[in-house]
Design an enzyme around this catalytic site. Structure first.
Site, mmCIF file in Angstrom:
data_model
loop_
_atom_site.group_PDB
_atom_site.id
_atom_site.type_symbol
_atom_site.label_atom_id
_atom_site.label_comp_id
_atom_site.label_asym_id
_atom_site.label_seq_id
_atom_site.Cartn_x
_atom_site.Cartn_y
_atom_site.Cartn_z
ATOM 1 N N LYS A 1 -15.225 -2.072 -28.626
ATOM 2 C CA LYS A 1 -16.560 -1.577 -28.269
ATOM 3 C C LYS A 1 -17.586 -2.368 -29.095
ATOM 4 C CE LYS A 1 -17.312 2.901 -27.604
ATOM 5 N NZ LYS A 1 -17.712 3.030 -26.208
HETATM 6 N N1 PMP Z 1 -14.780 2.062 -20.965
HETATM 7 C C1 PMP Z 1 -15.941 1.773 -21.585
HETATM 8 C C2 PMP Z 1 -16.600 0.470 -21.300
HETATM 9 C C3 PMP Z 1 -16.526 2.701 -22.454
HETATM 10 O O1 PMP Z 1 -17.678 2.423 -23.067
HETATM 11 C C4 PMP Z 1 -15.879 3.940 -22.675
HETATM 12 C C5 PMP Z 1 -16.496 4.961 -23.583
HETATM 13 N N2 PMP Z 1 -16.081 4.820 -24.894
HETATM 14 C C6 PMP Z 1 -14.662 4.177 -22.039
HETATM 15 C C7 PMP Z 1 -14.138 3.222 -21.182
HETATM 16 C C8 PMP Z 1 -13.884 5.435 -22.298
HETATM 17 O O2 PMP Z 1 -13.246 5.344 -23.546
HETATM 18 P P1 PMP Z 1 -12.919 6.630 -24.425
HETATM 19 O O3 PMP Z 1 -12.166 7.555 -23.566
HETATM 20 O O4 PMP Z 1 -12.111 6.111 -25.553
HETATM 21 O O5 PMP Z 1 -14.222 7.193 -24.846
#
Ligand code: PMP
Length: 316
Positions: free
Chosen positions: A161
């Site tokens: 991220k």
């Molecule tokens: N894909 C992206 C691009 C995101 O920003 C997120 C949010 N964090 C997710 C998927 C979902 O990830 P998570 O379940 O770990 O929050």
């Protein structure tokens, strides 16, 4: 009657708790100039009957941050246990009594010109803010396939991220909103389904769950992993992680997004084509309801995923 405080005025910043308005970088800070940051988004759900917040899968988020830091030659100088302790103290100091979003950021913290990752110190900030639904989870979303492509692993690796990478997300989401959709699904450079703008996705076809594999330039979502576990263990469903063609979106029986922000959000149309019957599907609804029970610490089998933080409401 004690009043609930919903103020969020303390942040953890450069090793200490400070008033949020003092947790500042300058306009010359590297992370601001070049997007050189990594972040997480963690939810802490308010559980009124326990007068506590449930930090959902916090250690997994911090582990992801720490291992993705290595991609960017960054270093997280706290252990997962230390980060959980800091987050717990942050929440206790801010004492929200509402669903809360915790945002840890690891960032390049020096006033240095020049886009590079080496030789620039890293700092950590953690903030908390109230957060309700990020996308509508009740109505069934209307989405499009984006004309933008997902970043690829050898450009800006989407499995991390990275702050700067969210310009890609912003293009995808903004185009969808400008065209009257709620959100978008984005394809990889070679035209297969990757994920939603800031969430992972699942299709249901013939009673089976299908989701793009982790090699499809997705973020390896913690909610995605949660859904896979719940689908297999609680509903006895088969789950396929594989390449997904664009046209499978149009032939699915059900479709839903999932993510920390998105939670579990059913999608009922893609590019103006109804998904299945055009109504929220039964498996999507069951998984959504199970998910909310789990994150709110209501399901004994998954209570280890919830780190409970008792909140003492200040007497005013
Ligand atoms: N894909 C992206 C691009 C995101 O920003 C997120 C949010 N964090 C997710 C998927 C979902 O990830 P998570 O379940 O770990 O929050």
């Amino acid at each position: 009657m004690p009043q609930a405080s919903t103020s969020h005025n303390v942040a953890f910043f450069r090793g200490q708790f400070v008033p949020e308005n003092e947790a500042c970088i300058t306009v010359k800070t590297h992370a601001f100039l070049y997007g050189t940051s990594l972040f997480e988004g963690i939810r802490a759900y308010w559980v009124p009957e326990q007068q506590a917040l449930s930090i959902f899968r916090g250690p997994e988020h911090f582990e992801r941050l720490g291992s993705n830091a290595n991609i960017f030659s960054m270093h997280l100088s706290y252990t997962v246990d230390e980060l959980m302790a800091i987050t717990t103290e942050l929440l206790q100091r801010n004492a929200p009594t509402t669903d809360t979003y915790v945002r840890p950021t690891l960032f390049k913290d020096a006033e240095v010109i020049g886009p590079k990752l080496v030789g620039i110190p890293d700092s950590v900030s953690i903030t908390s803010s109230p957060l309700g639904a990020y996308v509508d989870i009740d109505k069934g979303l209307s989405v499009c396939v984006s004309s933008w492509r997902r970043l690829s692993d050898n450009a800006i690796p989407p499995r991390a991220k990275a702050g700067g990478a969210y310009m890609n997300t912003a293009l995808i989401k903004s185009e969808a909103l400008n065209n009257g959709y709620d959100d978008a699904i984005v394809l990889t450079e070679d035209g297969n389904v990757s994920e939603g703008s800031a969430m992972n996705l699942f299709l249901v076809r013939n009673g089976k769950l299908i989701t793009p594999a982790i090699t499809e330039n997705i973020l390896e979502g913690i909610t995605r992993a949660t859904i896979i576990t719940l689908a297999q263990q609680e509903l006895g469903l088969e789950v396929e992680e594989r390449k997904v063609n664009r046209t499978e979106l149009y032939t699915a029986d059900e479709l839903f997004f999932c993510g920390t922000g998105a939670q579990v959000a059913p999608v009922t149309s893609v590019d103006k084509r109804p998904v299945g019957s055009g109504a929220i599907g039964s498996l999507s609804a069951r998984l959504q309801s199970l998910y909310f029970d789990v994150v709110k610490n209501q399901v004994p089998r998954y209570q280890a995923w919830c780190h409970m933080v008792p909140i003492t409401v200040p007497v005013v």
